[in-house]
Design a protein around this motif. Sequence first.
Motif, PDB file in Angstrom:
ATOM      1  N   LYS A   6       0.878  -1.170   0.000  1.00  0.00           N
ATOM      2  CA  LYS A   6       0.000   0.000   0.000  1.00  0.00           C
ATOM      3  C   LYS A   6       0.917   1.222   0.000  1.00  0.00           C
ATOM      4  CE  LYS A   6      -3.626  -2.646   0.531  1.00  0.00           C
ATOM      5  NZ  LYS A   6      -4.500  -2.919  -0.613  1.00  0.00           N
ATOM      6  N   PRO A   7       1.384   1.644  -1.173  1.00  0.00           N
ATOM      7  CA  PRO A   7       2.418   2.678  -1.206  1.00  0.00           C
ATOM      8  C   PRO A   7       1.981   3.961  -0.522  1.00  0.00           C
ATOM      9  CG  PRO A   7       1.398   2.433  -3.362  1.00  0.00           C
ATOM     10  CD  PRO A   7       0.897   1.307  -2.523  1.00  0.00           C
ATOM     11  N   MET A   8       2.912   4.523   0.276  1.00  0.00           N
ATOM     12  CA  MET A   8       2.638   5.816   0.888  1.00  0.00           C
ATOM     13  C   MET A   8       3.352   6.887   0.077  1.00  0.00           C
ATOM     14  SD  MET A   8       2.662   7.167   4.786  1.00  0.00           S
ATOM     15  CE  MET A   8       4.402   7.267   5.088  1.00  0.00           C
ATOM     16  N   GLU A  27       5.466  11.869  -4.932  1.00  0.00           N
ATOM     17  CA  GLU A  27       6.602  10.965  -4.775  1.00  0.00           C
ATOM     18  C   GLU A  27       6.215   9.831  -3.829  1.00  0.00           C
ATOM     19  OE1 GLU A  27       9.874  13.245  -3.299  1.00  0.00           O
ATOM     20  OE2 GLU A  27      10.261  14.247  -5.228  1.00  0.00           O
ATOM     21  N   VAL A  28       6.744   8.634  -4.105  1.00  0.00           N
ATOM     22  CA  VAL A  28       6.558   7.505  -3.195  1.00  0.00           C
ATOM     23  C   VAL A  28       7.594   7.623  -2.073  1.00  0.00           C
ATOM     24  CG1 VAL A  28       6.615   4.997  -2.948  1.00  0.00           C
ATOM     25  CG2 VAL A  28       5.681   6.020  -5.036  1.00  0.00           C
ATOM     26  N   ALA A  29       7.110   7.580  -0.830  1.00  0.00           N
ATOM     27  CA  ALA A  29       7.995   7.737   0.324  1.00  0.00           C
ATOM     28  C   ALA A  29       8.303   6.403   0.998  1.00  0.00           C
ATOM     29  CB  ALA A  29       7.366   8.686   1.346  1.00  0.00           C
ATOM     30  N   GLU A  30       7.289   5.540   1.095  1.00  0.00           N
ATOM     31  CA  GLU A  30       7.457   4.240   1.747  1.00  0.00           C
ATOM     32  C   GLU A  30       6.593   3.220   1.013  1.00  0.00           C
ATOM     33  OE1 GLU A  30       6.976   4.004   6.028  1.00  0.00           O
ATOM     34  OE2 GLU A  30       7.284   6.170   6.220  1.00  0.00           O
ATOM     35  N   LYS A  31       6.874   1.936   1.294  1.00  0.00           N
ATOM     36  CA  LYS A  31       6.087   0.868   0.669  1.00  0.00           C
ATOM     37  C   LYS A  31       5.628  -0.137   1.721  1.00  0.00           C
ATOM     38  CE  LYS A  31       8.538   1.340  -3.730  1.00  0.00           C
ATOM     39  NZ  LYS A  31       9.414   0.678  -4.730  1.00  0.00           N
ATOM     40  N   PRO A  32       4.775   0.307   2.663  1.00  0.00           N
ATOM     41  CA  PRO A  32       4.284  -0.624   3.678  1.00  0.00           C
ATOM     42  C   PRO A  32       3.411  -1.718   3.070  1.00  0.00           C
ATOM     43  CG  PRO A  32       3.115   1.475   3.810  1.00  0.00           C
ATOM     44  CD  PRO A  32       4.205   1.657   2.817  1.00  0.00           C
ATOM     45  N   LEU A  71      -1.438   2.578   7.623  1.00  0.00           N
ATOM     46  CA  LEU A  71      -2.036   3.542   8.542  1.00  0.00           C
ATOM     47  C   LEU A  71      -1.047   3.921   9.647  1.00  0.00           C
ATOM     48  CD1 LEU A  71      -5.722   3.562   9.412  1.00  0.00           C
ATOM     49  CD2 LEU A  71      -4.137   3.873  11.290  1.00  0.00           C
ATOM     50  N   ALA A  72      -0.317   2.932  10.149  1.00  0.00           N
ATOM     51  CA  ALA A  72       0.690   3.194  11.190  1.00  0.00           C
ATOM     52  C   ALA A  72       1.792   4.109  10.660  1.00  0.00           C
ATOM     53  CB  ALA A  72       1.289   1.875  11.681  1.00  0.00           C
ATOM     54  N   ALA A  73       2.144   3.937   9.388  1.00  0.00           N
ATOM     55  CA  ALA A  73       3.181   4.776   8.782  1.00  0.00           C
ATOM     56  C   ALA A  73       2.727   6.232   8.699  1.00  0.00           C
ATOM     57  CB  ALA A  73       3.529   4.249   7.389  1.00  0.00           C
ATOM     58  N   GLN A  74       1.442   6.441   8.413  1.00  0.00           N
ATOM     59  CA  GLN A  74       0.911   7.810   8.373  1.00  0.00           C
ATOM     60  C   GLN A  74       0.954   8.442   9.766  1.00  0.00           C
ATOM     61  OE1 GLN A  74      -2.752   6.493   6.213  1.00  0.00           O
ATOM     62  NE2 GLN A  74      -2.501   8.377   5.071  1.00  0.00           N
TER      63      GLN A  74
END
Length: 291
Positions: free
Chosen positions: A194-196, A206-211, A218-221
């Motif tokens: 679920k790319p962030m 831009e893609v920042a993370e790839k959880p 959701l935790a990454a946000q």
Amino acid sequence: MNRNYRIITDATADMTPEMLIGLPEVDIIPMDITLGEDAYTYGPGGNITVEEFYAAQRGGKFATTSQINPTVYLEHFEACLQGGEDVLYLCFTSGLSGTYQAAVICAEELQGKYPEGRVVCIDTLCASVGEGFLVREALRKQKEGLTLDEMVQWVNDHRQKVCHWFTVDTFEHLKHGGRVSGAAAMMGTLLQIKPMLHVSMDGKLEVAEKPRGAKRALAAQMARMKKGWTPEEGKLIVVGHGDCLDRAEELAAQVKAVYPDTEIYPVPIGPIIGSHTGPGMLALIFWGTER
């Protein structure tokens, strides 16, 4: 003597009526989209709703957007000038569209026709609920009494402090819009990524993370907000969603549990950005240092 001025924005700026209660009026310029084979207008006086748009996407249709026609800019800007008001246009990021350049050309044309008036165009470097967030906060400052020059300075000082952190549920619409490659989309789908993404300092996606998985996304946000939130700028939080209100409310509840002293609004993401991100997109917008 300072003249009154009207804030104008475009239909990319996603807001809800609740966010605007008690604030000065804002003029929103509608925008055109093509959904499948059919052309629509989204915004005031338009002929498609957010619900209809996502239903069509879920039915397999892809959407494209187009820039605002210069004649539409002239119509909106000139109406204010004729009424004795100056114009401050807060525009969709130039990092994703050529809309800003078109608006500037129209403003210069009108400046010659109405030398006593002013049309100021600002590239917000923001998109969707992030652009709506900045517009809403600008309206709040306008109510406080900022002059046009003071407002221009305030927007320029604050536009890169609007943090956009969002996840998408499907790669299909990013792939269709050319934002990711077909190979990356296929691999991401297989791995349940679920790319962030975020909107960068120069207003690009831009893609920042790839959880992997919705919970980690959701935790990454939440982690991004914890790291960079600056409540001294304002307590407004916007949770944008691509027709997934239940997930938006879940994220809003998590934010409220950790930061009870916030003003949170779940806001649907309209077709202009939804064309690229698709159903299930979830965005967290706040004032911060980690854009």
